[in-house]
Design a protein around this motif. Structure first.
Motif, PDB file in Angstrom:
ATOM      1  N   GLN A  94      38.440  22.200 -36.146  1.00 26.03           N
ATOM      2  CA  GLN A  94      37.051  22.098 -36.315  1.00 26.03           C
ATOM      3  C   GLN A  94      36.598  22.013 -34.817  1.00 26.03           C
ATOM      4  O   GLN A  94      35.398  22.725 -34.556  1.00 26.03           O
ATOM      5  CB  GLN A  94      36.740  20.957 -37.266  1.00 26.03           C
ATOM      6  N   ALA A  95      37.166  21.364 -34.023  1.00 28.28           N
ATOM      7  CA  ALA A  95      36.592  21.273 -32.668  1.00 28.28           C
ATOM      8  C   ALA A  95      36.812  22.499 -31.885  1.00 28.28           C
ATOM      9  O   ALA A  95      35.813  22.636 -31.037  1.00 28.28           O
ATOM     10  CB  ALA A  95      37.544  19.975 -31.927  1.00 28.28           C
ATOM     11  N   GLN A  96      37.854  23.056 -32.019  1.00 29.38           N
ATOM     12  CA  GLN A  96      37.904  24.789 -31.418  1.00 29.38           C
ATOM     13  C   GLN A  96      36.743  25.482 -31.918  1.00 29.38           C
ATOM     14  O   GLN A  96      36.014  26.243 -31.119  1.00 29.38           O
ATOM     15  CB  GLN A  96      38.970  25.400 -31.991  1.00 29.38           C
ATOM     16  N   ALA A  97      36.384  25.363 -33.333  1.00 26.08           N
ATOM     17  CA  ALA A  97      35.314  26.300 -33.747  1.00 26.08           C
ATOM     18  C   ALA A  97      34.157  25.928 -33.272  1.00 26.08           C
ATOM     19  O   ALA A  97      33.401  26.561 -32.827  1.00 26.08           O
ATOM     20  CB  ALA A  97      35.483  26.338 -35.305  1.00 26.08           C
ATOM     21  N   ALA A  98      33.844  24.564 -33.188  1.00 25.59           N
ATOM     22  CA  ALA A  98      32.654  24.038 -32.620  1.00 25.59           C
ATOM     23  C   ALA A  98      32.400  24.427 -31.155  1.00 25.59           C
ATOM     24  O   ALA A  98      31.344  24.546 -30.797  1.00 25.59           O
ATOM     25  CB  ALA A  98      32.416  22.447 -32.814  1.00 25.59           C
ATOM     26  N   GLY A  99      33.549  24.683 -30.463  1.00 22.17           N
ATOM     27  CA  GLY A  99      33.427  25.153 -29.118  1.00 22.17           C
ATOM     28  C   GLY A  99      33.211  26.296 -28.905  1.00 22.17           C
ATOM     29  O   GLY A  99      33.379  26.890 -27.940  1.00 22.17           O
ATOM     30  N   GLY A 100      33.146  27.121 -29.847  1.00 23.21           N
ATOM     31  CA  GLY A 100      33.040  28.708 -29.816  1.00 23.21           C
ATOM     32  C   GLY A 100      34.173  29.452 -30.119  1.00 23.21           C
ATOM     33  O   GLY A 100      33.981  30.678 -30.149  1.00 23.21           O
ATOM     34  N   VAL A 101      35.563  28.820 -29.855  1.00 27.10           N
ATOM     35  CA  VAL A 101      36.698  29.691 -30.417  1.00 27.10           C
ATOM     36  C   VAL A 101      36.890  29.533 -31.880  1.00 27.10           C
ATOM     37  O   VAL A 101      37.485  28.657 -32.293  1.00 27.10           O
ATOM     38  CB  VAL A 101      37.881  29.051 -29.685  1.00 27.10           C
TER      39      VAL A 101
END
Length: 278
Positions: A219-226
């Motif tokens: 979820q952190a990756q997705a929130a960071g744009g990845v």
């Protein structure tokens, strides 16, 4: 390819052995190509090799072939783009073997820094991801539990490399969030092959993840744009991996672009068996 968080400034000067061993892990896990079961469909124009259009089918097909052949020779080439300074060129040659508990491999890795001499070191990677570095006449294991030490930094770096550099690691773990975006006729060193572009949807992967810590990381990756991870894999008519290409941001080191070539599947290989301590 995804664009991750920018590495910390000054990371380009990290010790040679740390980057080298981290890339060693990548190479082995990149070699552990596991791809899937199922029906194939005939290709269109070109040499017309059968193709898999479902990620699960691709995963099973390559896994079955790999366990039948068990061994292969490995060649690596690529570069590390650091936040400062020029790129570090990398290369290496070695061998891998499929073991009951996973993949083992041994090879010599080289790194050429801008304006510097080429350096090399030998590594053995055992099933489960144990990394051993040759020192003098013996082998020293990387201590992944040594908090605050260079070995801990090495292990952390290796984990980031492995997370995105193995073209089928994400496919195997997130098969329900992965898709074959393209399957096309191609050649590798004159050998007819099918080139697969595999994409993992990290938003979907996070929704399906059962482990809370892993779900939070996704979820952190997705929130960071990845939101997606892509990789390319070439396989021959017998579903043997011929080549893989990956790109991954390594926090604190730089961006790794790696090509792994596999040949002579089934050829006997010799891999050292490091002791329990060194």
């Amino acid at each position: 390819m995804p664009h991750g968080r920018a590495p910390a400034a000054g990371a380009v000067r990290r010790p040679f052995a740390l980057v080298l061993a981290a890339i060693a892990v990548v190479a082995v896990l990149a070699a552990a190509v596991s791809c899937a079961r199922g029906n194939s469909e005939d290709a269109g124009p070109g040499h017309g090799l059968p193709k898999y259009y479902a990620a699960a089918d691709l995963l099973t097909a390559v896994t079955h072939r790999q366990h039948a052949d068990r061994t292969a020779l490995l060649h690596l080439s690529g570069r590390v783009e650091a936040p400062q300074g020029g790129p570090t060129e990398l290369g290496g040659d070695g061998a891998l073997r499929v073991e009951p508990g996973g993949i083992s491999a041994q090879f010599t890795q080289t790194l050429s820094t801008p304006g510097g001499a080429t350096q090399s070191a030998a590594f053995v990677v055992l099933p489960g991801g144990q990394v051993w570095r040759q020192t003098g006449g013996g082998w020293t294991r990387v201590d992944e539990a040594a908090t605050g030490t260079p070995d801990k930094t090495l292990a952390t770096t290796a984990a980031n490399v492995v997370a995105g550099a193995d073209p089928t690691a994400h496919l195997a773990r997130y098969r329900d969030a992965a898709l074959v975006a393209d399957a096309a006729d191609d050649t590798v060193d004159g050998v007819p092959a099918v080139r697969y572009l595999v994409v993992v949807d990290l938003v979907r992967a996070a929704e399906l993840e059962q482990d809370p810590a892993a779900r939070e990381a996704l979820q952190a990756q997705a929130a960071g744009g990845v939101t997606r991870i892509s990789s390319t894999l070439w396989v021959d008519e017998a579903n043997r991996p011929l080549r893989s290409e990956t790109r991954q941001t390594m926090p604190g080191v730089g961006t790794l672009t790696l090509t792994s070539d596999y040949r002579d599947w089934g050829t006997p290989v010799a891999i050292a068996s490091p002791g329990s301590a060194a």
